[in-house]
Design a protein around this motif. Structure first.
Motif, short mmCIF file in Angstrom:
data_model
loop_
_atom_site.label_atom_id
_atom_site.label_comp_id
_atom_site.label_asym_id
_atom_site.label_seq_id
_atom_site.Cartn_x
_atom_site.Cartn_y
_atom_site.Cartn_z
N LYS A 71 0.80 -1.06 -0.09
CA LYS A 71 -0.03 0.11 -0.13
C LYS A 71 0.94 1.02 -0.03
CE LYS A 71 -2.25 1.57 3.77
NZ LYS A 71 -3.31 1.80 4.82
N ILE A 72 0.62 2.07 -0.96
CA ILE A 72 1.39 3.15 -1.06
C ILE A 72 0.37 4.46 -0.75
CG2 ILE A 72 2.85 5.04 -2.55
CD1 ILE A 72 3.20 2.37 -4.49
N GLU A 73 1.14 5.24 0.02
CA GLU A 73 0.32 6.69 0.34
C GLU A 73 1.38 7.79 0.09
OE1 GLU A 73 -2.22 5.91 4.37
OE2 GLU A 73 -0.29 5.01 4.34
N MET A 74 0.72 8.67 -0.74
CA MET A 74 1.38 9.89 -1.04
C MET A 74 0.28 11.34 -1.08
SD MET A 74 3.32 8.47 -4.32
CE MET A 74 4.63 9.73 -4.46
N ARG A 75 0.91 12.21 -0.59
CA ARG A 75 0.19 13.57 -0.84
C ARG A 75 -0.07 14.23 -2.01
NH1 ARG A 75 0.67 17.37 4.41
NH2 ARG A 75 -1.39 17.94 3.65
N CYS A 76 -0.98 14.76 -2.29
CA CYS A 76 -1.40 15.40 -3.75
C CYS A 76 -1.93 16.66 -3.67
CB CYS A 76 -1.78 14.50 -4.64
SG CYS A 76 -1.85 14.75 -6.31
N LYS A 77 -1.47 17.70 -4.55
CA LYS A 77 -2.40 19.12 -4.56
C LYS A 77 -3.44 18.54 -5.74
CE LYS A 77 0.85 22.29 -3.44
NZ LYS A 77 1.85 23.56 -4.19
N ARG A 78 -4.63 19.20 -5.43
CA ARG A 78 -5.85 19.00 -6.20
C ARG A 78 -5.47 18.77 -7.58
NH1 ARG A 78 -11.38 19.55 -5.87
NH2 ARG A 78 -11.40 20.00 -3.79
N GLU A 79 -4.69 20.15 -8.06
CA GLU A 79 -4.50 20.22 -9.57
C GLU A 79 -3.77 19.04 -10.15
OE1 GLU A 79 -1.16 23.17 -7.95
OE2 GLU A 79 -3.13 22.83 -7.39
N TYR A 80 -3.01 18.12 -9.32
CA TYR A 80 -2.27 17.08 -9.87
C TYR A 80 -2.92 15.84 -9.88
CZ TYR A 80 1.17 20.56 -9.51
OH TYR A 80 2.20 21.54 -9.54
N VAL A 81 -4.24 15.82 -9.23
CA VAL A 81 -4.85 14.54 -8.85
C VAL A 81 -5.37 13.76 -10.29
CG1 VAL A 81 -7.10 13.26 -8.02
CG2 VAL A 81 -5.73 15.02 -6.34
N GLU A 82 -5.88 14.41 -11.11
CA GLU A 82 -6.18 13.67 -12.35
C GLU A 82 -5.09 13.02 -13.08
OE1 GLU A 82 -8.71 15.13 -16.45
OE2 GLU A 82 -8.85 16.30 -14.73
N ASN A 83 -3.89 13.84 -13.45
CA ASN A 83 -2.90 13.47 -13.66
C ASN A 83 -2.42 12.10 -13.01
OD1 ASN A 83 -0.88 13.42 -16.05
ND2 ASN A 83 0.73 14.15 -14.59
N ALA A 84 -2.41 12.29 -11.73
CA ALA A 84 -1.90 11.09 -10.87
C ALA A 84 -2.56 9.95 -11.27
CB ALA A 84 -1.94 11.54 -9.50
N LEU A 85 -3.88 9.87 -11.49
CA LEU A 85 -4.67 8.89 -11.69
C LEU A 85 -4.33 8.26 -13.09
CD1 LEU A 85 -8.06 10.17 -10.27
CD2 LEU A 85 -6.57 8.45 -9.15
N LYS A 86 -3.95 8.98 -13.90
CA LYS A 86 -3.70 8.43 -15.20
C LYS A 86 -2.35 7.78 -15.16
CE LYS A 86 -5.87 12.03 -17.71
NZ LYS A 86 -5.96 13.49 -18.60
N ILE A 87 -1.37 8.47 -14.62
CA ILE A 87 -0.19 7.58 -14.22
C ILE A 87 -0.18 6.27 -13.75
CG2 ILE A 87 2.05 7.90 -13.10
CD1 ILE A 87 1.93 10.95 -13.60
#
Length: 110
Positions: A71-87
């Motif tokens: 299980k990986i947990e990382m913080r993310c700013k709102r503006e990067y969430v959509e790209n993070a999900l694609k990655i």
């Protein structure tokens, strides 16, 4: 007040942890203040049963499976969430990866 920080929680086979962490860090995920590549990793045991129509990375249709994951947990700013999900979906080997995006409420109390 709008929530601007989220925790992204991903369950993934151990052999993909480093690659996923690197790709997400390149996309500004896991950045806290003057630090990047910030993530927490915990080994967990996962259970699943592939149903008819599934194309499992591991296991067989109709059989209960179990395996070691991280299980990986990382913080993310709102503006990067959509790209993070694609990655995550691009790197992750599972047909249906478990991804949880959880709001961080700390800023509401500062």
């Amino acid at each position: 007040m709008q929530i601007n920080q989220f925790k992204i929680e991903i369950f993934i086979p151990k052999e993909f942890v480093e690659q996923l962490g690197d790709k997400l860090s390149e996309a500004n995920v896991g950045k806290i203040g003057n630090y990047d590549h910030c993530m927490s990793i915990n080994e967990v045991k996962g259970y699943w049963r592939p149903l008819k129509g599934a194309e499992p990375h591991e296991g067989n249709i109709g059989e209960l499976c179990k395996g070691e994951e991280c299980k990986i947990e990382m913080r993310c700013k709102r503006e990067y969430v959509e790209n993070a999900l694609k990655i995550i979906r691009k790197v992750h080997p599972y047909e249906e990866p478990v991804i949880n995006v959880i709001p961080i409420l700390n800023e509401l109390f500062e």
